[in-house]
Design a protein around this motif. Structure first.
Motif, PDB file in Angstrom:
ATOM      1  N   PHE A  64      12.160   5.981  -9.863  1.00  0.00           N
ATOM      2  CA  PHE A  64      10.816   6.525  -9.690  1.00  0.00           C
ATOM      3  C   PHE A  64       9.804   5.714 -10.484  1.00  0.00           C
ATOM      4  CE2 PHE A  64       7.502   9.669 -10.895  1.00  0.00           C
ATOM      5  CZ  PHE A  64       7.040   9.956  -9.619  1.00  0.00           C
ATOM      6  N   ARG A  65       8.666   5.415  -9.863  1.00  0.00           N
ATOM      7  CA  ARG A  65       7.560   4.759 -10.568  1.00  0.00           C
ATOM      8  C   ARG A  65       6.365   5.696 -10.514  1.00  0.00           C
ATOM      9  NH1 ARG A  65      10.852   2.193 -12.365  1.00  0.00           N
ATOM     10  NH2 ARG A  65      11.520   0.057 -11.959  1.00  0.00           N
ATOM     11  N   PRO A  66       5.918   6.219 -11.656  1.00  0.00           N
ATOM     12  CA  PRO A  66       4.796   7.154 -11.633  1.00  0.00           C
ATOM     13  C   PRO A  66       3.488   6.489 -11.174  1.00  0.00           C
ATOM     14  CG  PRO A  66       5.564   6.756 -13.886  1.00  0.00           C
ATOM     15  CD  PRO A  66       6.462   5.981 -12.987  1.00  0.00           C
ATOM     16  N   ALA A  67       2.558   7.308 -10.738  1.00  0.00           N
ATOM     17  CA  ALA A  67       1.243   6.814 -10.305  1.00  0.00           C
ATOM     18  C   ALA A  67       0.562   6.102 -11.472  1.00  0.00           C
ATOM     19  CB  ALA A  67       0.388   7.988  -9.843  1.00  0.00           C
ATOM     20  N   ARG A  68      -0.216   5.064 -11.189  1.00  0.00           N
ATOM     21  CA  ARG A  68      -0.942   4.369 -12.253  1.00  0.00           C
ATOM     22  C   ARG A  68      -2.231   3.783 -11.693  1.00  0.00           C
ATOM     23  NH1 ARG A  68      -0.057  -1.259 -12.053  1.00  0.00           N
ATOM     24  NH2 ARG A  68       1.417  -1.807 -10.409  1.00  0.00           N
ATOM     25  N   MET A  69      -3.090   3.355 -12.601  1.00  0.00           N
ATOM     26  CA  MET A  69      -4.312   2.692 -12.171  1.00  0.00           C
ATOM     27  C   MET A  69      -4.027   1.198 -12.048  1.00  0.00           C
ATOM     28  SD  MET A  69      -6.581   4.700 -11.400  1.00  0.00           S
ATOM     29  CE  MET A  69      -8.331   4.385 -11.487  1.00  0.00           C
ATOM     30  N   GLY A  70      -4.337   0.650 -10.886  1.00  0.00           N
ATOM     31  CA  GLY A  70      -4.210  -0.795 -10.700  1.00  0.00           C
ATOM     32  C   GLY A  70      -5.604  -1.385 -10.609  1.00  0.00           C
ATOM     33  N   ARG A  71      -5.674  -2.634 -10.187  1.00  0.00           N
ATOM     34  CA  ARG A  71      -6.968  -3.287 -10.096  1.00  0.00           C
ATOM     35  C   ARG A  71      -7.002  -4.151  -8.837  1.00  0.00           C
ATOM     36  NH1 ARG A  71     -10.827  -3.272 -13.936  1.00  0.00           N
ATOM     37  NH2 ARG A  71      -9.790  -2.261 -15.686  1.00  0.00           N
ATOM     38  N   ASN A  72      -8.085  -4.111  -8.141  1.00  0.00           N
ATOM     39  CA  ASN A  72      -8.276  -5.025  -7.016  1.00  0.00           C
ATOM     40  C   ASN A  72      -8.446  -6.429  -7.590  1.00  0.00           C
ATOM     41  OD1 ASN A  72      -9.478  -6.718  -5.093  1.00  0.00           O
ATOM     42  ND2 ASN A  72     -10.341  -4.972  -3.992  1.00  0.00           N
ATOM     43  N   PRO A  73      -7.527  -7.338  -7.286  1.00  0.00           N
ATOM     44  CA  PRO A  73      -7.560  -8.664  -7.929  1.00  0.00           C
ATOM     45  C   PRO A  73      -8.835  -9.454  -7.590  1.00  0.00           C
ATOM     46  CG  PRO A  73      -5.894  -8.596  -6.182  1.00  0.00           C
ATOM     47  CD  PRO A  73      -6.425  -7.210  -6.336  1.00  0.00           C
ATOM     48  N   LYS A  74      -9.466  -9.163  -6.452  1.00  0.00           N
ATOM     49  CA  LYS A  74     -10.677  -9.908  -6.068  1.00  0.00           C
ATOM     50  C   LYS A  74     -11.913  -9.379  -6.789  1.00  0.00           C
ATOM     51  CE  LYS A  74      -9.713 -11.961  -1.584  1.00  0.00           C
ATOM     52  NZ  LYS A  74      -9.165 -11.198  -0.453  1.00  0.00           N
ATOM     53  N   THR A  75     -12.092  -8.060  -6.739  1.00  0.00           N
ATOM     54  CA  THR A  75     -13.320  -7.477  -7.287  1.00  0.00           C
ATOM     55  C   THR A  75     -13.157  -6.970  -8.717  1.00  0.00           C
ATOM     56  OG1 THR A  75     -12.736  -5.295  -6.490  1.00  0.00           O
ATOM     57  CG2 THR A  75     -13.953  -6.692  -4.966  1.00  0.00           C
ATOM     58  N   GLY A  76     -11.907  -6.816  -9.171  1.00  0.00           N
ATOM     59  CA  GLY A  76     -11.680  -6.311 -10.515  1.00  0.00           C
ATOM     60  C   GLY A  76     -11.872  -4.802 -10.601  1.00  0.00           C
ATOM     61  N   GLU A  77     -12.146  -4.205  -9.464  1.00  0.00           N
ATOM     62  CA  GLU A  77     -12.384  -2.766  -9.391  1.00  0.00           C
ATOM     63  C   GLU A  77     -11.074  -1.996  -9.586  1.00  0.00           C
ATOM     64  OE1 GLU A  77     -14.298   0.037  -5.976  1.00  0.00           O
ATOM     65  OE2 GLU A  77     -14.447  -2.138  -5.758  1.00  0.00           O
ATOM     66  N   PRO A  78     -11.082  -0.917 -10.385  1.00  0.00           N
ATOM     67  CA  PRO A  78      -9.843  -0.138 -10.555  1.00  0.00           C
ATOM     68  C   PRO A  78      -9.468   0.614  -9.267  1.00  0.00           C
ATOM     69  CG  PRO A  78     -11.595   0.661 -12.011  1.00  0.00           C
ATOM     70  CD  PRO A  78     -12.205  -0.389 -11.159  1.00  0.00           C
ATOM     71  N   VAL A  79      -8.184   0.613  -8.939  1.00  0.00           N
ATOM     72  CA  VAL A  79      -7.690   1.310  -7.737  1.00  0.00           C
ATOM     73  C   VAL A  79      -6.526   2.201  -8.147  1.00  0.00           C
ATOM     74  CG1 VAL A  79      -7.178   0.880  -5.292  1.00  0.00           C
ATOM     75  CG2 VAL A  79      -7.813  -1.043  -6.772  1.00  0.00           C
ATOM     76  N   PRO A  80      -6.561   3.465  -7.779  1.00  0.00           N
ATOM     77  CA  PRO A  80      -5.407   4.316  -8.114  1.00  0.00           C
ATOM     78  C   PRO A  80      -4.197   3.950  -7.251  1.00  0.00           C
ATOM     79  CG  PRO A  80      -7.009   5.558  -6.799  1.00  0.00           C
ATOM     80  CD  PRO A  80      -7.603   4.187  -7.028  1.00  0.00           C
ATOM     81  N   LEU A  81      -3.045   3.737  -7.893  1.00  0.00           N
ATOM     82  CA  LEU A  81      -1.819   3.439  -7.145  1.00  0.00           C
ATOM     83  C   LEU A  81      -0.929   4.683  -7.204  1.00  0.00           C
ATOM     84  CD1 LEU A  81      -1.122  -0.158  -8.529  1.00  0.00           C
ATOM     85  CD2 LEU A  81      -2.025   0.450  -6.278  1.00  0.00           C
ATOM     86  N   PRO A  82      -0.515   5.178  -6.045  1.00  0.00           N
ATOM     87  CA  PRO A  82       0.286   6.411  -6.024  1.00  0.00           C
ATOM     88  C   PRO A  82       1.698   6.192  -6.577  1.00  0.00           C
ATOM     89  CG  PRO A  82       0.084   5.500  -3.811  1.00  0.00           C
ATOM     90  CD  PRO A  82      -0.773   4.639  -4.706  1.00  0.00           C
ATOM     91  N   ALA A  83       2.331   7.285  -6.977  1.00  0.00           N
ATOM     92  CA  ALA A  83       3.736   7.244  -7.420  1.00  0.00           C
ATOM     93  C   ALA A  83       4.600   6.751  -6.265  1.00  0.00           C
ATOM     94  CB  ALA A  83       4.178   8.642  -7.829  1.00  0.00           C
TER      95      ALA A  83
END
Lengths: 121, 104
Positions: A64-83
Motif C-alpha cells: 500500500f502507498r498512502p495518498a501524498r502531495m506530488g508536483r506537476n513537473p512542468k508548472t511546479g504546481e502541487p497535485v494530490p496523488l491518491p493512495a
C-alpha cells in the motif's frame, strides 16, 4: 568475455523458445500460449488483490502507498496523488541461494585468475 | 487465497487442453527457466509484467537486531523485481476492498 554479459537479458520470447526446446512433444504455439496464459493469470491475480506464492521461486504481493502531495513537473504546481497499491516481489529461499552461490563461485574464479596473473608478473 | 502453481496448471488444463501432467510440467518449467537465467547472471524481461533484475551488493556493516552485536553483511547478489507499466496500471486500479489479501 563472460564478465561482459552483464547487460544481457532473457526476454519472454527467448523463454518460450527455451521451454519449447525442452518440451518437443508440445507444439510451439501451445508453449507460447501457455506462457502467455501463466503471465496473464499472474497479472489478473495481482490486479484483484490476490497474492501469488510459488515455492522455491518467491511470492508476489501488493504494498500500500498512502495518498501524498506530488508536483506537476512542468508548472511546479502541487497535485494530490491518491493512495494506491504497487506490486512487490520477495524472492524465495531456493532462488536466493542459487543466484548467490553461482555469483560467489564466479567471483572466486575471477579472484583466482587475478592472483595467477599477478604471480606471473 | 493465493495463486499457486497448482491453480495455474489447472487453467492450462481447462483452457488450453494440455493434459494434467503436461500442464504441471509447463508451469514448473516456466519458473525453472527464469531461475536458470538469473543463476547464469542474466536479467529476465517479461514485457507487460515486469523485469527480474540482478543487483550486486557490496559488504556493509550490519547488526544483530536482538543482541545489538555488530556483524558485517557479506557481499551478495540479489534478485529484484521491477513491475512493468501495464502491471502497475492494473494493480493501481485495485480499490483494496477489505476482502483483499494485499498488504505488507
Amino acid at each position: 568475455m563472460s564478465e561482459l554479459r552483464q547487460d544481457h537479458a532473457v526476454t519472454k520470447s527467448e523463454l518460450i523458445d527455451n521451454i519449447a526446446r525442452k518440451q518437443p512433444q508440445l507444439a510451439y504455439k501451445d508453449v507460447e500460449l501457455a506462457v502467455k496464459t501463466i503471465i496473464e493469470q499472474m497479472t489478473q491475480a495481482l490486479a484483484s488483490g490476490r497474492r501469488i506464492e510459488i515455492r522455491g521461486f518467491g511470492s508476489f504481493s501488493l504494498h500500500f502507498r498512502p495518498a501524498r502531495m506530488g508536483r506537476n513537473p512542468k508548472t511546479g504546481e502541487p497535485v494530490p496523488l491518491p493512495a494506491k497499491y504497487v506490486p512487490h516481489f520477495k524472492p524465495g529461499k531456493e532462488l536466493r541461494r542459487r543466484v548467490d552461490e553461482a555469483w560467489q563461485k564466479e567471483r572466486a574464479a575471477r579472484e583466482e585468475r587475478g592472483t595467477a596473473r599477478a604471480s606471473l608478473d | 487465497m493465493a495463486l499457486t502453481k497448482a491453480e495455474m496448471a489447472e487453467v492450462l488444463f481447462l483452457e488450453l487442453g494440455l493434459n494434467k501432467r503436461e500442464a504441471k510440467e509447463l508451469v514448473d518449467q516456466f519458473f525453472e527457466e527464469i531461475r536458470c537465467a538469473l543463476e547464469q547472471g542474466d536479467n529476465v524481461k517479461l514485457s507487460g509484467f515486469g523485469n527480474f533484475v540482478l543487483r550486486d551488493k557490496n559488504e556493509r556493516p550490519g547488526r544483530n537486531p536482538k543482541t545489538g552485536e555488530e556483524i558485517p553483511i557479506s557481499a551478495r547478489r540479489v534478485v529484484t523485481f521491477r513491475p512493468g507499466q501495464k502491471l502497475k496500471a492494473r494493480v493501481e486500479a485495485y480499490a483494496g476492498s477489505e476482502s483483499g489479501t494485499a498488504g505488507d
